[in-house]
Design a protein around this motif. Structure first.
Motif, PDB file in Angstrom:
ATOM      1  N   SER A 280     -23.888  10.709   4.490  1.00 50.30           N
ATOM      2  CA  SER A 280     -24.605   9.459   4.209  1.00 50.30           C
ATOM      3  C   SER A 280     -25.332   8.927   5.444  1.00 50.30           C
TER       4      SER A 280
ATOM      5  N   ASP B  89     -21.872   6.531  -0.094  1.00 43.07           N
ATOM      6  CA  ASP B  89     -21.036   7.676  -0.415  1.00 43.07           C
ATOM      7  C   ASP B  89     -19.630   7.164  -0.706  1.00 43.07           C
TER       8      ASP B  89
ATOM      9  N   HIS C 121     -29.243  -2.416   9.479  1.00 41.13           N
ATOM     10  CA  HIS C 121     -28.238  -2.411   8.421  1.00 41.13           C
ATOM     11  C   HIS C 121     -28.028  -3.819   7.887  1.00 41.13           C
TER      12      HIS C 121
ATOM     13  N   SER D 207     -20.397  -2.783   6.193  1.00 39.66           N
ATOM     14  CA  SER D 207     -21.780  -2.598   6.646  1.00 39.66           C
ATOM     15  C   SER D 207     -22.429  -1.425   5.921  1.00 39.66           C
ATOM     16  N   TYR D 208     -23.695  -1.558   5.549  1.00 34.29           N
ATOM     17  CA  TYR D 208     -24.459  -0.449   4.978  1.00 34.29           C
ATOM     18  C   TYR D 208     -25.860  -0.429   5.573  1.00 34.29           C
ATOM     19  N   SER D 209     -26.292   0.778   5.950  1.00 37.14           N
ATOM     20  CA  SER D 209     -27.641   0.940   6.475  1.00 37.14           C
ATOM     21  C   SER D 209     -28.640   0.762   5.354  1.00 37.14           C
TER      22      SER D 209
ATOM     23  N   THR E 289       0.842  -1.185   0.000  1.00 38.90           N
ATOM     24  CA  THR E 289       0.000   0.000   0.000  1.00 38.90           C
ATOM     25  C   THR E 289       0.878   1.235   0.000  1.00 38.90           C
TER      26      THR E 289
ATOM     27  N   SER F 108     -16.383   1.290  -1.350  1.00 32.80           N
ATOM     28  CA  SER F 108     -17.355   2.311  -1.741  1.00 32.80           C
ATOM     29  C   SER F 108     -17.143   2.822  -3.176  1.00 32.80           C
ATOM     30  N   PRO F 109     -15.909   3.010  -3.670  1.00 38.97           N
ATOM     31  CA  PRO F 109     -15.790   3.436  -5.078  1.00 38.97           C
ATOM     32  C   PRO F 109     -16.376   2.394  -6.043  1.00 38.97           C
TER      33      PRO F 109
ATOM     34  N   LEU G 280     -15.704   7.019  -0.690  1.00 37.96           N
ATOM     35  CA  LEU G 280     -14.482   7.508  -0.057  1.00 37.96           C
ATOM     36  C   LEU G 280     -13.378   7.317  -1.095  1.00 37.96           C
TER      37      LEU G 280
ATOM     38  N   THR H  96     -10.214   6.941  -1.335  1.00 41.15           N
ATOM     39  CA  THR H  96      -9.189   5.899  -1.219  1.00 41.15           C
ATOM     40  C   THR H  96      -9.766   4.583  -0.708  1.00 41.15           C
ATOM     41  N   GLY H  97     -11.089   4.500  -0.639  1.00 37.80           N
ATOM     42  CA  GLY H  97     -11.706   3.294  -0.091  1.00 37.80           C
ATOM     43  C   GLY H  97     -11.601   2.096  -1.016  1.00 37.80           C
ATOM     44  N   GLU H  98     -11.784   0.939  -0.449  1.00 38.17           N
ATOM     45  CA  GLU H  98     -11.712  -0.285  -1.229  1.00 38.17           C
ATOM     46  C   GLU H  98     -13.066  -0.647  -1.839  1.00 38.17           C
TER      47      GLU H  98
ATOM     48  N   ASP I  81      -0.543   4.158   1.078  1.00 39.80           N
ATOM     49  CA  ASP I  81      -1.041   4.917   2.223  1.00 39.80           C
ATOM     50  C   ASP I  81      -0.393   4.404   3.485  1.00 39.80           C
TER      51      ASP I  81
ATOM     52  N   VAL J 135     -29.117   7.727   5.703  1.00 43.78           N
ATOM     53  CA  VAL J 135     -29.712   6.485   5.191  1.00 43.78           C
ATOM     54  C   VAL J 135     -30.665   5.781   6.179  1.00 43.78           C
TER      55      VAL J 135
ATOM     56  N   PHE K 244     -20.511   5.727  11.399  1.00 42.61           N
ATOM     57  CA  PHE K 244     -20.133   5.076  10.139  1.00 42.61           C
ATOM     58  C   PHE K 244     -18.616   4.917  10.009  1.00 42.61           C
TER      59      PHE K 244
HETATM   60  C1  FAD Z   1     -23.383   0.116  10.845  1.00 39.66           C
HETATM   61  C2  FAD Z   1     -22.770   0.863   9.676  1.00 39.66           C
HETATM   62  C3  FAD Z   1     -23.590   1.340   8.669  1.00 39.66           C
HETATM   63  C4  FAD Z   1     -23.043   2.030   7.577  1.00 39.66           C
HETATM   64  N1  FAD Z   1     -23.879   2.517   6.622  1.00 39.66           N
HETATM   65  C5  FAD Z   1     -23.387   3.218   5.570  1.00 39.66           C
HETATM   66  C6  FAD Z   1     -24.261   3.785   4.568  1.00 39.66           C
HETATM   67  O1  FAD Z   1     -25.484   3.642   4.641  1.00 39.66           O
HETATM   68  N2  FAD Z   1     -23.693   4.473   3.531  1.00 39.66           N
HETATM   69  C7  FAD Z   1     -22.329   4.634   3.423  1.00 39.66           C
HETATM   70  O2  FAD Z   1     -21.873   5.269   2.454  1.00 39.66           O
HETATM   71  N3  FAD Z   1     -21.479   4.131   4.372  1.00 39.66           N
HETATM   72  C8  FAD Z   1     -21.975   3.416   5.422  1.00 39.66           C
HETATM   73  N4  FAD Z   1     -21.102   2.890   6.378  1.00 39.66           N
HETATM   74  C9  FAD Z   1     -19.633   2.966   6.136  1.00 39.66           C
HETATM   75  C10 FAD Z   1     -19.203   1.747   5.288  1.00 39.66           C
HETATM   76  O3  FAD Z   1     -19.348   0.562   6.042  1.00 39.66           O
HETATM   77  C11 FAD Z   1     -17.727   1.786   4.835  1.00 39.66           C
HETATM   78  O4  FAD Z   1     -16.901   1.983   5.947  1.00 39.66           O
HETATM   79  C12 FAD Z   1     -17.440   2.876   3.817  1.00 39.66           C
HETATM   80  O5  FAD Z   1     -18.261   2.694   2.668  1.00 39.66           O
HETATM   81  C13 FAD Z   1     -15.968   2.867   3.421  1.00 39.66           C
HETATM   82  O6  FAD Z   1     -15.607   1.619   2.911  1.00 39.66           O
HETATM   83  P1  FAD Z   1     -14.447   1.502   1.849  1.00 39.66           P
HETATM   84  O7  FAD Z   1     -14.173   0.074   1.637  1.00 39.66           O
HETATM   85  O8  FAD Z   1     -14.734   2.337   0.653  1.00 39.66           O
HETATM   86  O9  FAD Z   1     -13.237   2.201   2.597  1.00 39.66           O
HETATM   87  P2  FAD Z   1     -12.041   1.444   3.322  1.00 39.66           P
HETATM   88  O10 FAD Z   1     -11.223   0.752   2.306  1.00 39.66           O
HETATM   89  O11 FAD Z   1     -12.580   0.659   4.432  1.00 39.66           O
HETATM   90  O12 FAD Z   1     -11.206   2.665   3.852  1.00 39.66           O
HETATM   91  C14 FAD Z   1     -11.731   3.621   4.757  1.00 39.66           C
HETATM   92  C15 FAD Z   1     -10.686   4.701   4.925  1.00 39.66           C
HETATM   93  O13 FAD Z   1      -9.571   4.211   5.609  1.00 39.66           O
HETATM   94  C16 FAD Z   1      -8.425   4.210   4.810  1.00 39.66           C
HETATM   95  N5  FAD Z   1      -7.881   2.813   4.819  1.00 39.66           N
HETATM   96  C17 FAD Z   1      -8.288   1.820   5.628  1.00 39.66           C
HETATM   97  N6  FAD Z   1      -7.599   0.691   5.411  1.00 39.66           N
HETATM   98  C18 FAD Z   1      -6.741   0.937   4.425  1.00 39.66           C
HETATM   99  C19 FAD Z   1      -5.769   0.165   3.746  1.00 39.66           C
HETATM  100  N7  FAD Z   1      -5.562  -1.112   4.043  1.00 39.66           N
HETATM  101  N8  FAD Z   1      -5.050   0.750   2.764  1.00 39.66           N
HETATM  102  C20 FAD Z   1      -5.265   2.026   2.459  1.00 39.66           C
HETATM  103  N9  FAD Z   1      -6.175   2.808   3.069  1.00 39.66           N
HETATM  104  C21 FAD Z   1      -6.901   2.300   4.046  1.00 39.66           C
HETATM  105  C22 FAD Z   1      -8.856   4.646   3.436  1.00 39.66           C
HETATM  106  O14 FAD Z   1      -7.941   5.604   2.968  1.00 39.66           O
HETATM  107  C23 FAD Z   1     -10.219   5.246   3.613  1.00 39.66           C
HETATM  108  O15 FAD Z   1     -10.180   6.637   3.711  1.00 39.66           O
HETATM  109  C24 FAD Z   1     -21.637   2.217   7.486  1.00 39.66           C
HETATM  110  C25 FAD Z   1     -20.811   1.731   8.510  1.00 39.66           C
HETATM  111  C26 FAD Z   1     -21.361   1.071   9.589  1.00 39.66           C
HETATM  112  C27 FAD Z   1     -20.441   0.559  10.687  1.00 39.66           C
END
Ligand code: FAD
Ligand code: ZN
Lengths: 85, 197, 253
Positions: free
Chosen positions: C134, C86, C53, C69-71, B26, C94-95, C88, C90-92, B28, C137, C250
């Motif tokens: 978000s 929504d 959720h 998890s998503y609501s 990674t 959500s994009p 993020l 750099t997310g894994e 990051d 939701v 979240f």
């Molecule tokens: C009960 C609950 C309900 C939810 N409901 C919703 C909803 O209705 N709508 C919604 O949009 N979201 C919701 N969420 C949030 C959702 O679960 C995710 O956390 C969100 O979508 C981000 O996931 P991701 O995989 O895109 O990001 P992740 O990949 O999990 O990353 C999250 C952040 O951490 C950093 N990060 C973490 N690990 C790493 C890694 N290994 N390498 C690099 N960067 C890292 C990333 O840069 C990023 O900014 C909810 C969460 C919970 C707990």
């Protein structure tokens, strides 16, 4: 980033282990004596498990580590867990 | 049988020879914490080593900065499977901090502000393998990543590099720390994939 | 329309919870520049109550899996589930959900989950909903459940978004609904001529627009962790009973 979520989010992972919704169970914290639903606790997630802390005193209530063939659940931080029927 | 989601690849899982087994690279610096981030003022910060005879060797922020400071370039490997290459740190070698310390104990428990603990054999902290680090990438280490100072033991999985380091306690026998009590490996060598018991 | 009671959901739990159900994307809709809603058909799902959720599991062609998890934005006793996500940057996961997923694609769901952050029409208390981004939701599901059931519990919503474009479910929330009062808060950009300058939610916003603590409302707060923390602290400062304040963090900053 790396921020904690509510105990409510444990409903899914715990459903792999228990037939009831354990987030509705109340736990008594050994650190401060607070009694709250697990849903109210603070969860620090991590891809290999999670640390559950008392929302009042931040002491560790429960630690769960997911290993490939088993799940290790440590409950050292709680005096008891009351599960609604 | 699992359902395949079209077009989903997840984070890169490429393999290069420098990556320990089961790790991915990674760019990051993910933050993982087992608890709240403690707020530590460097004016109150102290680091100590406690030996078998209960002697405390203590350094405050200015005292540790008066010691020789080293530049450290290293790869880091997290048990949650990410690795990061070529990270740069500055800090004081534990060889320097242990220079005047006499001990017959072979194991160390690292204690952090906030209560986290982790165990490490003394041999893994000496010989140019471990530091108390207070700078990352040319900047003071931020609290999320363990600032003001963290232990840095890059040849072991990163949970051994305790954030918010406060003290090292000598132990005659190996005792499990926070994660080690709950299933993580006592030693944690990433090249041997020593993740769990 | 009828909704499942909390009790019924719990009784049905052992059969359904903990199992992964295959779901198929029926439709997607852009909600904001960074977010969209997704409607799924999940055979065997069997409905959910407002506020619950689901865990979503994605499997790559090489077997790699990610769970998040998503609501649930919808309330039903059938197999339709609406989510809103929504992105993020750099997310894994959500994009992928926001940019890549399209009708016909498959993923797995586990749930409905959580019996605590829920609202059912049998609850008589006034309800104060407070959402950030978000975090709307699960509150949307409560609003929809309130409307569908004809409940006469008074509802208020405080919805904090970066700019007018960032709101999810904008047209539905802008449609006047009896028994629901909506207050918008903008953190970066407010509409032309808006009285309140853009900024994060404050104690004054809560004191001015939310049900007073003396009415003893049930309060549901949802959004990024930082948002939920500051709102929960402010509510307690305003005298709300911590036991009547339920939160759903979240994650994120
Ligand atoms: C009960 C609950 C309900 C939810 N409901 C919703 C909803 O209705 N709508 C919604 O949009 N979201 C919701 N969420 C949030 C959702 O679960 C995710 O956390 C969100 O979508 C981000 O996931 P991701 O995989 O895109 O990001 P992740 O990949 O999990 O990353 C999250 C952040 O951490 C950093 N990060 C973490 N690990 C790493 C890694 N290994 N390498 C690099 N960067 C890292 C990333 O840069 C990023 O900014 C909810 C969460 C919970 C707990
Ligand atoms: Zn406590």
């Amino acid at each position: 980033m790396g921020e904690h979520v509510d105990g409510n989010s444990l409903a899914g992972p715990l459903s792999e282990l228990f037939a009831v919704d354990l987030t509705m169970a109340s736990a008594r914290c050994l650190g401060c004596g607070d009694v709250s639903e697990l849903a109210r606790a603070m969860v620090y997630p991590d891809p290999t498990g999670y640390v559950v802390r008392c929302s009042r005193c931040d002491d560790v209530l429960m630690v769960v580590v997911q290993e490939p063939d088993s799940v290790c659940i440590e409950l050292r931080g709680m005096a008891w867990l009351k599960v609604p029927r | 049988m699992a359902v395949i989601s079209r077009g989903f690849t997840g984070r890169g899982r490429d393999h290069t020879p420098d990556l320990p087994p089961g790790q991915y690279l990674t760019a990051d610096f993910p933050v993982l914490s087992a608890g709240p981030t403690p707020d530590i003022d460097t004016a109150d910060w102290q680091f100590s080593i406690r030996t078998d005879d209960a002697t405390l060797h203590t350094w405050n922020w200015d005292e540790i900065h008066a010691l020789p400071i080293e530049d450290i370039d290293t790869d880091i490997h997290c048990v949650t499977r990410w690795s990061k290459f070529g990270t740069s740190w500055r800090g004081v070698s534990l060889d320097t901090l242990f220079a005047d310390i006499e001990t017959t104990d072979g194991f160390v428990m690292a204690h952090s502000y906030g209560g986290y603990t982790t165990n490490i054999p003394l041999d893994d902290l000496l010989g140019g393998k471990a530091w108390i680090a207070f700078e990352f990438d040319g900047e003071p280490l931020d609290p999320e990543h363990g600032g003001p100072a963290r232990l840095l033991v890059p040849h072991l999985y990163f949970w051994k590099s305790a954030k918010w380091i406060r003290s090292l306690e000598m132990m005659p026998a190996d005792q499990p720390g926070f994660w080690e009590q709950n299933g993580y490996n006592m030693y944690g060598d990433p090249w041997l994939e020593q993740r769990y018991w | 329309m009828s909704t499942l009671s909390e009790r019924e959901t719990r009784d049905a739990a052992p059969h359904r919870i903990g199992l992964w159900h295959a779901g198929v994307v029926v439709s997607t809709k852009t909600e904001s520049p960074t977010g969209r809603s997704i409607v799924l058909d999940v055979p065997g799902w069997g409905g959910n109550i407002a506020g619950q959720h689901a865990d979503l599991r994605l499997t790559a062609a090489d077997g790699y899996q990610a769970v998040r998890s998503y609501s649930i934005a919808s309330v039903s006793n059938g197999d339709r589930v609406e989510l809103a996500v929504d992105r993020l940057p750099t997310g894994e996961v959500s994009p992928y959900l926001v940019d890549e997923l399209r009708p016909g694609d498959q993923l797995e769901l586990r749930g409905p989950l959580g019996g605590w952050f829920v609202w059912t029409p049998s609850l008589p208390d006034a309800v104060q909903l407070i959402g950030g981004g978000s975090g709307i939701v699960p509150l949307m599901a409560m609003i929809r459940s309130h409307t569908a059931s004809g409940s006469d519990a008074p509802f208020r919503l405080l919805y904090s978004v970066r700019s007018p474009d960032d709101a999810f479910f904008r047209s539905e929330l802008d449609t006047p609904t009896p028994g629901l009062d909506v207050t918008w808060l903008y953190t970066r950009v407010a509409p032309e001529g808006w009285g309140r300058p853009p900024g994060r939610i404050t104690v004054d916003d809560l004191a001015g627009s939310a049900f007073a603590a003396s009415l003893s409302p049930a309060v549901f707060v949802c959004g990024p962790t930082g948002f939920v923390e500051s709102v929960a602290t402010a509510l307690v400062a305003l005298g709300h009973d911590p036991h009547k304040v339920k939160t759903e963090r979240f994650g994120g900053a």
